[in-house]
Scaffold this motif. Sequence first.
Motif, PDB file in Angstrom:
ATOM      1  N   ARG A 246      10.160   5.327  41.307  1.00 58.79           N
ATOM      2  CA  ARG A 246       9.781   3.918  41.281  1.00 58.79           C
ATOM      3  C   ARG A 246       9.198   3.469  42.613  1.00 58.79           C
ATOM      4  O   ARG A 246       8.110   2.884  42.663  1.00 58.79           O
ATOM      5  N   ILE A 247       9.924   3.740  43.675  1.00 57.33           N
ATOM      6  CA  ILE A 247       9.486   3.254  44.991  1.00 57.33           C
ATOM      7  C   ILE A 247       8.197   3.941  45.404  1.00 57.33           C
ATOM      8  O   ILE A 247       7.291   3.318  45.947  1.00 57.33           O
ATOM      9  N   LYS A 248       8.112   5.243  45.113  1.00 56.96           N
ATOM     10  CA  LYS A 248       6.884   5.972  45.478  1.00 56.96           C
ATOM     11  C   LYS A 248       5.698   5.409  44.719  1.00 56.96           C
ATOM     12  O   LYS A 248       4.630   5.208  45.289  1.00 56.96           O
TER      13      LYS A 248
ATOM     14  N   PHE B 296      10.893  -3.945  40.770  1.00 59.59           N
ATOM     15  CA  PHE B 296      10.284  -2.711  40.275  1.00 59.59           C
ATOM     16  C   PHE B 296      11.321  -1.596  40.226  1.00 59.59           C
ATOM     17  O   PHE B 296      11.312  -0.768  39.314  1.00 59.59           O
ATOM     18  N   GLY B 297      12.220  -1.599  41.224  1.00 58.87           N
ATOM     19  CA  GLY B 297      13.182  -0.510  41.327  1.00 58.87           C
ATOM     20  C   GLY B 297      14.418  -0.692  40.477  1.00 58.87           C
ATOM     21  O   GLY B 297      15.305   0.154  40.476  1.00 58.87           O
ATOM     22  N   ARG B 298      14.444  -1.815  39.730  1.00 59.05           N
ATOM     23  CA  ARG B 298      15.674  -2.130  38.999  1.00 59.05           C
ATOM     24  C   ARG B 298      15.590  -1.632  37.569  1.00 59.05           C
ATOM     25  O   ARG B 298      14.536  -1.698  36.951  1.00 59.05           O
ATOM     26  N   GLU B 299      16.752  -1.153  37.016  1.00 64.92           N
ATOM     27  CA  GLU B 299      16.755  -0.748  35.623  1.00 64.92           C
ATOM     28  C   GLU B 299      16.708  -1.992  34.737  1.00 64.92           C
ATOM     29  O   GLU B 299      17.200  -3.040  35.130  1.00 64.92           O
ATOM     30  N   THR B 300      16.102  -1.835  33.573  1.00 63.90           N
ATOM     31  CA  THR B 300      16.033  -2.950  32.635  1.00 63.90           C
ATOM     32  C   THR B 300      17.416  -3.212  32.040  1.00 63.90           C
ATOM     33  O   THR B 300      18.137  -2.273  31.719  1.00 63.90           O
ATOM     34  N   ARG B 301      17.747  -4.490  31.949  1.00 60.96           N
ATOM     35  CA  ARG B 301      19.090  -4.814  31.404  1.00 60.96           C
ATOM     36  C   ARG B 301      19.027  -5.036  29.902  1.00 60.96           C
ATOM     37  O   ARG B 301      18.012  -5.415  29.377  1.00 60.96           O
TER      38      ARG B 301
END
Lengths: 290, 402
Positions: free
Chosen positions: B213-215, B397-402
């Motif tokens: 994600r971060i990359k 962006f780096g967070r998982e979808t809830r």
Amino acid sequence: MELKYENITKKYRRKTALDGFNAALHEGIYALLGPNGAGKSTLMNITATLLKPTAGSVLFDGTDIFKLGGEYRNILGYLPQDPGFYPTFSGLEIMKYFAELKNVNSPQNRIEQLLEFVNLQDDCNRKYKEYSGGMKRRLGIAVSLLNDPKILILDEPTAGLDPKERVRFRNIIGKIGSDKIIILATHIVSDIENIAQGIIFLNGGKIALSGSVSDVLGAISGKVYEFKTDKKTAEEYVFSHPNARLIASEENSAVRTASDKLPSEGAVLCEPTLEDVYMYLFSESSEKEI
Amino acid sequence: MRFEFKKLFASVFMWIIFGIVLAYLGIYIVIPANGGKAYPNSQHLNALLNTLNESGMTPDGQIEFCRAKQEEIQSAAFGENRADKGEYTNTVFGDYILLDCAVDVLEQIYNEIPENRTAIVKDALRNIAEENAKSEPDLGVIRMNSLAVKKYNRIVECGVKYAGHFSAVYDVYDDAPWDFVMIFFTVILTARMFTLDISRGSFKMIFSSKNGRIKLFSKQLSACFFVVGGIILLHTLSGIMVGAICYGVNNFSLPIQMAAPFSACPFALNLGGYYAVRTLGKLLFYFSCVTFTALAAILSKRALPTAAAGVIFCLAPAVLMSRLYTASNSEYSAITARKALNVLRCFVPQSFLNIKTFFEDFDYAEIFGFPMSRIICVFCVTGILILAEIVISARIFGRETR
């Protein structure tokens, strides 16, 4: 190595995709079987940390995978149903791109090794849009293996493939299954018949049946029948019994069905297959008890 | 980053948009290049000014010399002999124009610049005295006027040189249509960049890898910055080249006050410094368009709403400020419009689209009791906005979808 699902529930606004899913997986190939909408892809997405469950947790060797974060994803390989690779990239470029994103050490060697493993070494410079369905899937497998994962998740990997490609795919999975946890979600029973150590039948977000192959076959032992009849009667029977299927010939039709009751006079008991279990569990008939 | 460029430009649509931008850039080279022919050659003018400077004549003497020369050649310049060979240029008429420009330059260097600055200092001192005479003097007014005295009470070392037709250059290169085209391009580019993997589904494999994600986020953001920044730098370089070749703006060490619209500029800055600040300002503005559009893309996950939000955020303030500029010149609403504009110019990145206004006069505001140049304020605000948008975008962006 253990991947443990504890009471996994995933609810959306109007639908419960998973409802109290529990399982403990060790090294080997596990098949997740179920009709469309059973919750297979939801479970795959949770295992791949793309979705968070509403309740419950997924533990890898005792630690929640969402707490492990990058450490867990480092040992994870995921091949979704549609990987969405870029059509104008060549196979080699796709491998290099994902090797960069996955921080693979010595990517060139690893890429060459994997392309040879999936038999794409001669086609790696062709554009992805020129690949056949089987080649696309094999490239997907190669990409998901780039980081040498300990857990491999394959979501409907053989959808749309011809029988030859499906056999080739089974062989590839069979070769790598011994030291990994491989979870294979499919509704094509023949894909996993001879390679899966464990099978989980999922329906409506719940486990309908699970266990080793012999366990699940044993669950409907004494319930699978075959009988011969004329073609018209056979067709009528199959139409009115969703868990039955026609084993047809030009002169004498035969019907195979999984049922708690004797379906017809002269019906004989047969050894169950996984397909029988699938039909028995997921038909609309209410005549079932496990 | 090369893979991100390849993803971005895999679509014919992107190539078409990119082609339109480059074609527009080409227009901005051809039109000024043609327009520059109307102005006298800067080499001839600088040669004349050099001669006058070395002659030992007083400033008034130099101006009188040029005027006398003009009178001498007047009848020949406007008569049948206009095409005859001149003393300084190829034609007599050319000489006349050259001397006219020389008079303007000398008037500016010797009279206009010092007189303007003296007048500003005197006004400021008077304002301070008047304020101090009140029973409750406004300390803000005193601070501002004291600062004005400090800024303007110094000599600007002009040199007897021609700074070029600077106003012609920025009239062309600080042009609204170019900015509108660039804004659309920036928004479309960024919207496509950040929604492509989501619309294709390739985000699943990327997001399920360790630093995927971060990359991905940093590569995509860098690619957008690179393309947009590259075009802005190209635009700036073409402006500098055309300005130097066609309009005589080729001596970047001259004080900014020697460029006609900036004679009342309070900053100790040269023309090169102005170009640098202008370029940085433009880059920051367009980078803020990229970061806002990226955030919108990450939140909406769809290209169309992202593009709409990006265009609104980037264009609407510019349109509003343009309206306020017009209103500030009207009879009825000038004061209100000017006040609103001055507030916006402190905080809104779109101020960089009309950056020359920060250099035309004493453009300071009281921010939390401290006098601060509006351009410094807007630089800080825009920088903070960009950083904040990057951090928020990266976290979502780096967070998982809830």
